[in-house]
Scaffold this motif. Structure first.
Motif, short mmCIF file in Angstrom:
data_model
loop_
_atom_site.label_atom_id
_atom_site.label_comp_id
_atom_site.label_asym_id
_atom_site.label_seq_id
_atom_site.Cartn_x
_atom_site.Cartn_y
_atom_site.Cartn_z
N CYS A 239 0.82 -1.23 0.00
CA CYS A 239 0.00 0.00 0.00
C CYS A 239 0.85 1.27 0.00
O CYS A 239 0.31 2.37 -0.10
CB CYS A 239 -0.93 0.03 1.21
SG CYS A 239 -2.03 -1.40 1.27
N CYS A 242 2.09 3.57 -4.30
CA CYS A 242 1.54 4.68 -5.10
C CYS A 242 1.35 5.93 -4.24
O CYS A 242 1.27 7.03 -4.76
CB CYS A 242 0.20 4.28 -5.70
SG CYS A 242 0.28 2.73 -6.61
N HIS A 243 1.22 5.78 -2.93
CA HIS A 243 1.05 6.91 -2.01
C HIS A 243 1.53 6.46 -0.64
O HIS A 243 1.99 5.33 -0.50
CB HIS A 243 -0.42 7.37 -1.97
CG HIS A 243 -1.41 6.25 -1.80
ND1 HIS A 243 -1.45 5.48 -0.67
CD2 HIS A 243 -2.35 5.75 -2.64
CE1 HIS A 243 -2.41 4.56 -0.81
NE2 HIS A 243 -2.96 4.71 -2.01
N HIS A 266 -9.66 0.71 -7.51
CA HIS A 266 -9.24 1.54 -6.39
C HIS A 266 -8.94 2.95 -6.89
O HIS A 266 -7.86 3.22 -7.39
CB HIS A 266 -8.00 0.89 -5.75
CG HIS A 266 -7.39 1.67 -4.62
ND1 HIS A 266 -7.94 1.73 -3.37
CD2 HIS A 266 -6.26 2.42 -4.55
CE1 HIS A 266 -7.17 2.47 -2.58
NE2 HIS A 266 -6.14 2.91 -3.27
N ARG A 310 -12.66 8.95 1.27
CA ARG A 310 -11.40 9.69 1.27
C ARG A 310 -11.30 10.60 2.49
O ARG A 310 -12.26 11.29 2.82
CB ARG A 310 -11.31 10.58 0.03
CG ARG A 310 -10.94 9.88 -1.24
CD ARG A 310 -11.11 10.88 -2.36
NE ARG A 310 -10.76 10.31 -3.65
CZ ARG A 310 -9.59 10.53 -4.24
NH1 ARG A 310 -8.69 11.29 -3.65
NH2 ARG A 310 -9.35 10.00 -5.40
N MET A 311 -10.11 10.67 3.08
CA MET A 311 -9.92 11.64 4.17
C MET A 311 -9.78 13.04 3.58
O MET A 311 -10.13 14.03 4.22
CB MET A 311 -8.70 11.29 5.00
CG MET A 311 -7.42 11.13 4.21
SD MET A 311 -6.27 10.09 5.10
CE MET A 311 -5.77 8.98 3.80
N THR A 312 -9.30 13.12 2.34
CA THR A 312 -9.13 14.45 1.73
C THR A 312 -10.48 15.06 1.32
O THR A 312 -10.52 16.19 0.87
CB THR A 312 -8.21 14.39 0.50
OG1 THR A 312 -8.67 13.35 -0.36
CG2 THR A 312 -6.78 14.10 0.91
C1 HEC Z 1 -1.54 1.15 -8.00
C2 HEC Z 1 -1.41 2.26 -7.09
C3 HEC Z 1 -2.11 2.14 -5.74
C4 HEC Z 1 -1.95 1.16 -4.80
C5 HEC Z 1 -1.07 -0.10 -4.87
C6 HEC Z 1 -2.77 1.55 -3.68
N1 HEC Z 1 -3.40 2.73 -3.93
FE1 HEC Z 1 -4.57 3.76 -2.65
N2 HEC Z 1 -4.84 5.21 -4.03
C7 HEC Z 1 -4.30 5.22 -5.32
C8 HEC Z 1 -4.72 6.40 -6.01
C9 HEC Z 1 -4.35 6.78 -7.45
C10 HEC Z 1 -5.55 7.10 -5.14
C11 HEC Z 1 -6.21 8.47 -5.38
C12 HEC Z 1 -5.13 9.51 -5.20
C13 HEC Z 1 -5.54 10.93 -5.52
O1 HEC Z 1 -6.71 11.28 -5.46
O2 HEC Z 1 -4.61 11.72 -5.79
C14 HEC Z 1 -5.59 6.35 -3.91
C15 HEC Z 1 -6.25 6.75 -2.75
C16 HEC Z 1 -6.31 6.03 -1.59
C17 HEC Z 1 -7.01 6.46 -0.40
C18 HEC Z 1 -7.80 7.75 -0.25
C19 HEC Z 1 -6.88 8.94 -0.08
C20 HEC Z 1 -7.64 10.22 0.10
O3 HEC Z 1 -7.77 11.00 -0.85
O4 HEC Z 1 -8.13 10.47 1.22
C21 HEC Z 1 -6.85 5.47 0.53
C22 HEC Z 1 -7.39 5.48 1.95
C23 HEC Z 1 -6.04 4.44 -0.06
N3 HEC Z 1 -5.72 4.83 -1.33
C24 HEC Z 1 -5.67 3.26 0.58
C25 HEC Z 1 -4.90 2.26 -0.02
C26 HEC Z 1 -4.57 1.03 0.63
C27 HEC Z 1 -5.01 0.60 2.02
C28 HEC Z 1 -3.79 0.34 -0.24
C29 HEC Z 1 -3.21 -1.05 -0.05
C30 HEC Z 1 -4.15 -2.12 0.03
C31 HEC Z 1 -3.63 1.15 -1.43
N4 HEC Z 1 -4.33 2.30 -1.25
C32 HEC Z 1 -2.89 0.79 -2.51
C33 HEC Z 1 -3.45 4.28 -5.82
C34 HEC Z 1 -3.03 3.12 -5.19
#
Ligand code: HEC
Ligand code: HEC
Length: 365
Positions: A239, A242-243, A266, A310-312
């Motif tokens: 997790c 990407c962030h 996602h 989203r928290m944002t």
């Molecule tokens: C392939 C890339 C990728 C992976 C791997 C990934 N995410 Fe994300 N996630 C994203 C993207 C893209 C966003 C939206 C980001 C944005 O709005 O800029 C996001 C957003 C989120 C958000 C919301 C953030 C907000 O805006 O408040 C959460 C919570 C989250 N991810 C949890 C997880 C968790 C838990 C995992 C692991 C199981 C995970 N992510 C794995 C790409 C990924």
């Protein structure tokens, strides 16, 4: 000539002036990450006030509260004589001055108490971090703000009083507070000598020293609203690609379940994992969800659900960050608004302390 203000009292007075100025500047003017210095000024005030209260009982004659002319009839008479420009000269405080000191001390004590409660409850810092609940911290902060405004007014009136005494009635009150002696041709203004300086200095040193030791010991107690948790390695690996690998206290249990059950779609990405890893990560996130932390970020953002999960999208988050220029999020060291760690250097631990906020600048990608 009469020694009015003993050395400890004068040290107390001027040390307090410094502490109040620092506290006021860091409280009213500077951004959140100056909270450290604000707290130091607050602790210093706490120690000084405790000393003053002890000194008000055991100090030399004019420092004792018992010697304060606090009768309302005296105050009335004094104010009338001031208006007629014939005030009686007092060796210690005059009635208006004595009331002023009582108000100032009361406000300062209230500020220190509510400050420590707010720091413990809202930020999980300071000597009361282990007892204070977030809500108590929140209420204390409101009271703290009101008392701070009250103090500004009280200080202004105090300075006005000093001005009137010095300029209009030619009493050198400022000099007396610096060198301690009052000279007067008015017989009534001469009273018993107020010094026992050597004994006083020892008292001052021992009381403040003891209080500092107690304070430091209490401040080193571990906070309770926040706790250290073990982050599983596969969480960071899967997790954190990407962030940020978000701290579990940033979302509700329901939000974590929903995120973990919808990884194939996602937020427009395919983040799917095998069933075993999903179950592991979900268990970790749900077990440590926002409801299990009593930090500011958990209360203000983590516990609030949004349709997007989203928290944002939480209103509070938007409000806290609305002054930040969009271009800052695009900086290489941040990347996107969802990378809290880019500006909150302690985001990984879930603390989000004010003094760990660092708004980057200049390193454009
Ligand atoms: C392939 C890339 C990728 C992976 C791997 C990934 N995410 Fe994300 N996630 C994203 C993207 C893209 C966003 C939206 C980001 C944005 O709005 O800029 C996001 C957003 C989120 C958000 C919301 C953030 C907000 O805006 O408040 C959460 C919570 C989250 N991810 C949890 C997880 C968790 C838990 C995992 C692991 C199981 C995970 N992510 C794995 C790409 C990924
Ligand atoms: C571009 C930098 C930046 C990013 C990215 C960022 N923040 Fe912040 N955040 C700030 C700044 C600056 C403040 C202080 C705002 C103020 O008080 O004026 C702040 C304030 C906060 C506060 C309030 C702190 C307090 O004690 O008052 C919280 C909670 C918070 N952010 C959470 C988050 C979370 C959660 C994320 C990730 C989803 C995030 N922030 C991402 C810069 C950032």
């Amino acid at each position: 000539m009469t020694r009015v203000w003993d050395l400890p009292l004068r040290l107390f007075h001027w040390a307090m002036v410094v502490a109040v100025v620092v506290a006021a500047i860091t409280g009213f003017l500077t951004p959140e990450w100056w909270l450290d210095l604000h707290s130091v000024a607050g602790y210093a005030l706490g120690v000084l006030l405790a000393f003053r209260l002890v000194w008000g009982v055991f100090g030399s004659p004019y420092s004792r509260f018992r010697s304060f002319p606090l009768k309302l009839s005296d105050l009335h008479q004094h104010l009338i004589s001031v208006l007629h420009r014939t005030p009686r000269i007092f060796v210690g405080h005059n009635p208006a001055g004595a009331w002023m000191i009582v108000v100032l001390l009361f406000l300062l004590v209230a500020l220190v108490i509510t400050g420590v409660l707010a720091l413990g409850g809202r930020e999980n810092l300071g000597p009361l971090a282990f007892v204070t609940v977030y809500q108590i911290g929140n209420i204390s902060r409101e009271v703290h703000e009101i008392a701070a405004l009250g103090l500004l007014w009280a200080v202004a009136i105090h300075l006005l009083g000093v001005f009137v005494d010095t300029r209009i009635f030619k009493h050198p009150v400022l000099a007396v507070m610096m060198i301690g002696n009052k000279m007067s041709s008015d017989k009534r203004a001469n009273g018993p000598d107020g010094t026992h300086t050597a004994r006083g200095a020892v008292w001052f040193a021992s009381i403040t020293g003891l209080l500092i030791v107690v304070g430091v010991a209490m401040a080193s107690v571990t906070p309770s609203g926040w706790r250290n948790i073990q982050t599983p390695a596969d969480y960071v690996a899967e997790c954190g690609d990407c962030h940020d690998a978000y701290h579990p206290s940033l979302r509700t249990a329901a939000a974590w379940r929903s995120v973990m059950n919808g990884l194939e779609n996602h937020y427009g990405e395919d983040a799917s994992l095998d069933e075993g890893t999903i179950a592991d990560i979900r268990a970790y996130l749900v077990e440590n969800h926002a409801g299990t932390f009593d930090t500011e970020v958990a209360n203000r953002i983590g516990r609030i659900d949004t349709p997007s999960f989203r928290m944002t999208d939480v209103r509070r988050w938007k409000k806290q960050h609305r002054d930040i220029n969009e271009s800052v999020y695009r900086l290489k060291s941040v990347g996107s608004k969802v990378n809290c760690q880019g500006c909150h250097k302690d985001a990984e631990s879930g603390r989000f302390d004010d003094d760990k906020i660092h708004l980057p600048s200049g390193d454009k990608s």
